[in-house]
Design an enzyme around this catalytic site. Structure first.
Site, mmCIF file in Angstrom:
data_model
loop_
_atom_site.group_PDB
_atom_site.id
_atom_site.type_symbol
_atom_site.label_atom_id
_atom_site.label_comp_id
_atom_site.label_asym_id
_atom_site.label_seq_id
_atom_site.Cartn_x
_atom_site.Cartn_y
_atom_site.Cartn_z
ATOM 1 N N SER A 64 16.675 26.039 -19.753
ATOM 2 C CA SER A 64 17.801 25.571 -20.557
ATOM 3 C C SER A 64 18.821 24.858 -19.687
ATOM 4 O O SER A 64 19.059 25.248 -18.538
ATOM 5 C CB SER A 64 18.472 26.756 -21.260
ATOM 6 O OG SER A 64 19.700 26.367 -21.850
ATOM 7 N N GLN B 85 0.843 -1.198 0.000
ATOM 8 C CA GLN B 85 0.000 0.000 0.000
ATOM 9 C C GLN B 85 0.873 1.241 0.000
ATOM 10 O O GLN B 85 2.102 1.158 0.099
ATOM 11 C CB GLN B 85 -0.894 0.001 1.235
ATOM 12 C CG GLN B 85 -0.127 0.100 2.549
ATOM 13 C CD GLN B 85 -0.909 -0.451 3.717
ATOM 14 O OE1 GLN B 85 -0.956 -1.648 3.934
ATOM 15 N NE2 GLN B 85 -1.540 0.439 4.469
ATOM 16 N N ASP C 211 13.010 26.593 -24.218
ATOM 17 C CA ASP C 211 14.387 26.131 -24.244
ATOM 18 C C ASP C 211 15.201 27.233 -24.919
ATOM 19 O O ASP C 211 14.630 28.186 -25.486
ATOM 20 C CB ASP C 211 14.483 24.807 -25.011
ATOM 21 C CG ASP C 211 15.890 24.226 -24.982
ATOM 22 O OD1 ASP C 211 16.642 24.542 -24.046
ATOM 23 O OD2 ASP C 211 16.226 23.467 -25.907
ATOM 24 N N ASP D 51 13.182 21.936 -28.891
ATOM 25 C CA ASP D 51 13.592 21.377 -30.176
ATOM 26 C C ASP D 51 14.210 19.999 -30.028
ATOM 27 O O ASP D 51 14.727 19.442 -31.000
ATOM 28 C CB ASP D 51 14.588 22.308 -30.874
ATOM 29 C CG ASP D 51 15.970 22.276 -30.243
ATOM 30 O OD1 ASP D 51 16.054 22.117 -28.997
ATOM 31 O OD2 ASP D 51 16.959 22.399 -30.984
#
Length: 736
Positions: free
Chosen positions: A625, A343, A520, A681
């Site tokens: 970043s 649990q 970023d 990216d």
């Protein structure tokens, strides 16, 4: 024919009074008649439902389930201060009628926030059995008081001590229940007259059981105990226990200061009665301040105990469904040797002591421990439902709630024949109120962070704070708070203070709105990839090792240290940690020299216009970043002032694809993750954004960034209108 029956026992009254008392009650019943008694019962239940009812619109099965559960809780609870709530209520012989920690951790919260007079009686039971708790501590050669794991009259009735008496955390659970009750009700009289003595005696137990361990740098350690997870027994420094004890010792110390300052006569009486000294309270504070909490730096999670993470993980893949619950099919020693939970353990601590954990901690720890949890205990699903809701996984939250709310009506665990699961019944209420309603009590203030499961049209519930009754109604558009009884109540809704006045509903929108965009740097704001490549290539040439543009692609979004590891992976060089650090710094010096070449002309297409549009609409900007040089780069680009927050990668425990850097940026901005968009990216960055519970925008190819919510081939396509569309939002901005 109508029959009246009365019941009296010598447990409650002197034997010589029983006949007269029984006759008196029978006479009263006959005088009222059946209709009179029925009217009295109806009035009582009307009052009960007026303060406790939960409504789930257009889901009759769940509506039936929650009301059935709340009624069972009412009829099963003791209300005289000398009885409590059995784990199976009044419905079966499972657990032989014993009381457990289930009361304080699961059932007491329901009564505290709906029927506080019953809640007080439940805690009074612990005061009535304090002497037996003192006796139990003495039997174990400890000071203070240790409450029994399972009991009826205050004596320990556990037969198997590893999953019984060793669960000493029940002391801290009771202390937590007292603290929650006093803060929710304002019943300081109970704390002064009864609660403080329980706190002080159980704190004495912890001070005696634990010790300042030289092997842990003098930290306060608690060894040889079992936490909530009964599949891991007799361990050192169970994190749940140590965290709860830390909270208890701090509260006990604060209570001493309160009594000294505001109730000196009561404090003097108590000191004389139990021999309490000022030095003891100071020791409790020191133990709390120096409490050892096991933490694994590599995984970035709290260890369940000192050795849990060193064990082999249970082979769930090859464990057949008919082998659960494990305790019925495997010897305890087999189970104890593995990473497997019966649990919620640490996950429960994250609920009870939520202010001690950052959101990223809750996400990371939940993701580690949830797959290891069997939920063989009926107490587990509701806690996972609550934490799932808090971290933004409403689908999992609903699934666990669904498993809880009709556990007995549908006999989900196939053992309803032994009696109902009272703690799970209370847990279904907690899943709604604490989970989907997001209720937390912070320093006595009710704080809500509501969310509506997609399966529901709306739901509503009521909670009592002190003598004030609050109605909370939540649908797809708004949360509506109405003070039904009382003179005025201060609450918080999603972190913002709200003052409620009698019978004046306050409606607050729930629809997600874009409040911040977190970017970023490389490949999104500017492109320094070529500069990175040149710096790494120069270092590789100097070392005489191969390096390529293909390998350089793997360095996107990762830290400098991790990048160096990738650069060196094909190298025969044997380097020390100090030598590696020197190489990383050498690369950075070369890279920073090249950064001096950057100018505002190096900002990627479309980004200046986007930053302008975001500013005009009052939408905040943050940076997430992995580059330690990010502030310098923004300065060289001439856009440093456009960013209200920059997450410091040096302060992070884990880099992308972990969510920490994006959650840190959101926290610095003061914006909830659900109201943020992340722009990346790299695949690791998209994964980090999604893990943070944000909308993800990818700049690049579908092959790498297919998980993004919006995919664009270049930053020139990135506009504020496209970002707002992710939220179905065409507004001009929230923060005008």
């Amino acid at each position: 024919m109508t029959k009246y029956i009365t019941y009296h026992t010598s447990k409650d009254y002197p034997e010589e009074e029983l006949r007269d008392r029984s006759a008196g009650v029978l006479e009263m019943a006959e005088g009222c008649g059946f209709n009179g008694l029925a009217d009295e019962q109806r009035a009582y239940l009307d009052q009960f439902w007026a303060h406790t009812d939960v409504e789930i619109k257009d889901d009759p099965a769940l509506q039936q389930g929650i009301r059935f559960n709340l009624f069972q809780l009412l009829q099963s609870t003791g209300r005289d201060g000398v009885t409590n709530i059995a784990a199976k209520g009044l419905t079966g012989e499972g657990y032989e009628g014993h009381y457990f920690w289930d009361t304080e951790m699961y059932m007491l919260p329901f009564f505290t926030y709906t029927q506080p007079e019953i809640a007080r009686k439940l805690i009074e039971f612990r005061y009535a059995t304090l002497d037996k708790a003192r006796e139990r501590a003495a039997e174990l050669s400890q000071k203070g008081a240790l409450y029994p794991w399972r009991t009826i009259d205050g004596s320990e009735n556990s037969a198997y001590f590893p999953a019984g008496t060793a669960q000493a955390h029940i002391n801290a659970d009771i202390a937590y229940g007292i603290k929650q009750y006093v803060q929710a009700t304002g019943d300081v009289e109970f704390l002064v007259s009864r609660g403080a003595e329980i706190l002080f005696e159980t704190s004495r137990f912890w001070a005696d059981l634990g010790f300042f361990n030289p092997a842990r740098g003098g930290a306060f350690c608690i060894n040889g105990i079992t936490g909530p997870d009964e599949y891991t027994a007799i361990v050192n420094n169970n994190a749940y226990t140590n965290l709860m004890v830390q909270d208890q010792l701090n509260y006990a110390y604060e209570t001493v200061q309160l009594l000294k300052l505001e109730y000196p006569a009561d404090y003097g009486r108590l000191c004389q009665a139990i021999g309490l000294t000022d030095g003891e309270a100071e020791m409790w504070k020191e133990a709390a301040d120096r409490m050892f909490i096991p933490f694994d730096e590599e995984l970035g999670i709290y260890a369940q105990d000192d050795t849990f993470l060193s064990k082999r993980k249970w082979d769930f893949e090859h464990t057949a469904a008919d082998k659960y619950p494990l305790l019925l099919h495997f010897h305890p020693l087999v189970i104890y040797r593995h990473q497997v939970l019966k649990q919620a353990d640490l996950v429960m601590a994250m609920f009870l002591l939520g202010d001690k954990f950052r959101l990223v901690d809750k996400i990371r720890n939940y993701q580690y421990y949830e797959p290891l949890t069997t939920h063989d205990s009926s107490l587990s699903p509701c806690i996972h439902s609550i934490i799932s809701a808090e971290i933004g996984n409403l689908a999992a939250a609903y699934g666990y709630f669904d498993r809880t709310v009709r556990m007995d009506l549908d006999d989900i665990n196939r053992n309803a024949k032994d009696g109902l699961h009272m703690a799970a019944m209370a847990g279904s209420w907690m899943s709604i109120v604490n989970g989907f309603g997001g209720l937390r009590q912070v320093d006595g203030m009710l704080c809500f962070n509501p969310a509506l499961p997609e399966q529901w049209q709306s739901f509503r519930f009521k909670v009592t704070a002190g003598s004030q009754l609050l109605d909370v109604s939540i649908d797809g558009e708004a949360a509506v708070y109405t003070l039904l009884e009382g003179s005025g109540l201060q609450i918080k809704h999603r972190g913002q203070p709200v003052l409620l006045l009698p019978q004046q509903p306050v409606s607050l929108l729930l629809a997600r709105q874009l409040e911040a965009v977190i970017f970023d740097l490389d490949g999104v704001i500017t492109d320094t990839a070529e500069l990175h490549y040149q710096a790494w290539q120069a270092l590789a040439d100097e070392l005489g090792i191969p390096f390529s543009r293909e390998k350089n692609e793997r360095l996107k979004g990762v830290s400098r240290k991790e990048s160096l590891d990738i650069v060196l992976e094909d190298s025969p060089l044997k380097l020390t940690a100090a030598e590696r650090l020197a190489l990383a710094e050498k690369k950075n010096v070369s890279y920073r020299q090249q950064l001096e070449q950057l100018t505002p002309a190096d900002v990627l297409p479309g980004i200046p216009e986007l930053l302008d549009s975001l500013a005009q609409r009052g939408i905040a900007c943050g940076l997430a970043s992995a580059s330690l040089n990010a502030p310098l780069i923004l300065q060289r680009l001439g856009i440093a002032g456009r960013f209200q927050a920059i997450a410091d990668p040096a302060a992070l425990q884990k880099g992308k694809p972990d969510a920490e850097i994006f959650l840190t940026a959101a926290e610095l901005l003061g914006v909830p993750p659900r109201s943020c968009i992340g722009v990346e990216d790299a695949a690791a960055g998209i994964a980090a954004i999604k893990a943070a519970g944000m909308q993800a925008v990818g700049i690049g190819s579908r092959e790498q960034l297919g998980a993004a919510d919006l995919l664009l081939t270049s930053t020139a396509e990135l506009t504020v209108e496209k970002l707002l569309a992710l939220f179905g939002d065409s507004r001009q901005g929230k923060r005008q």
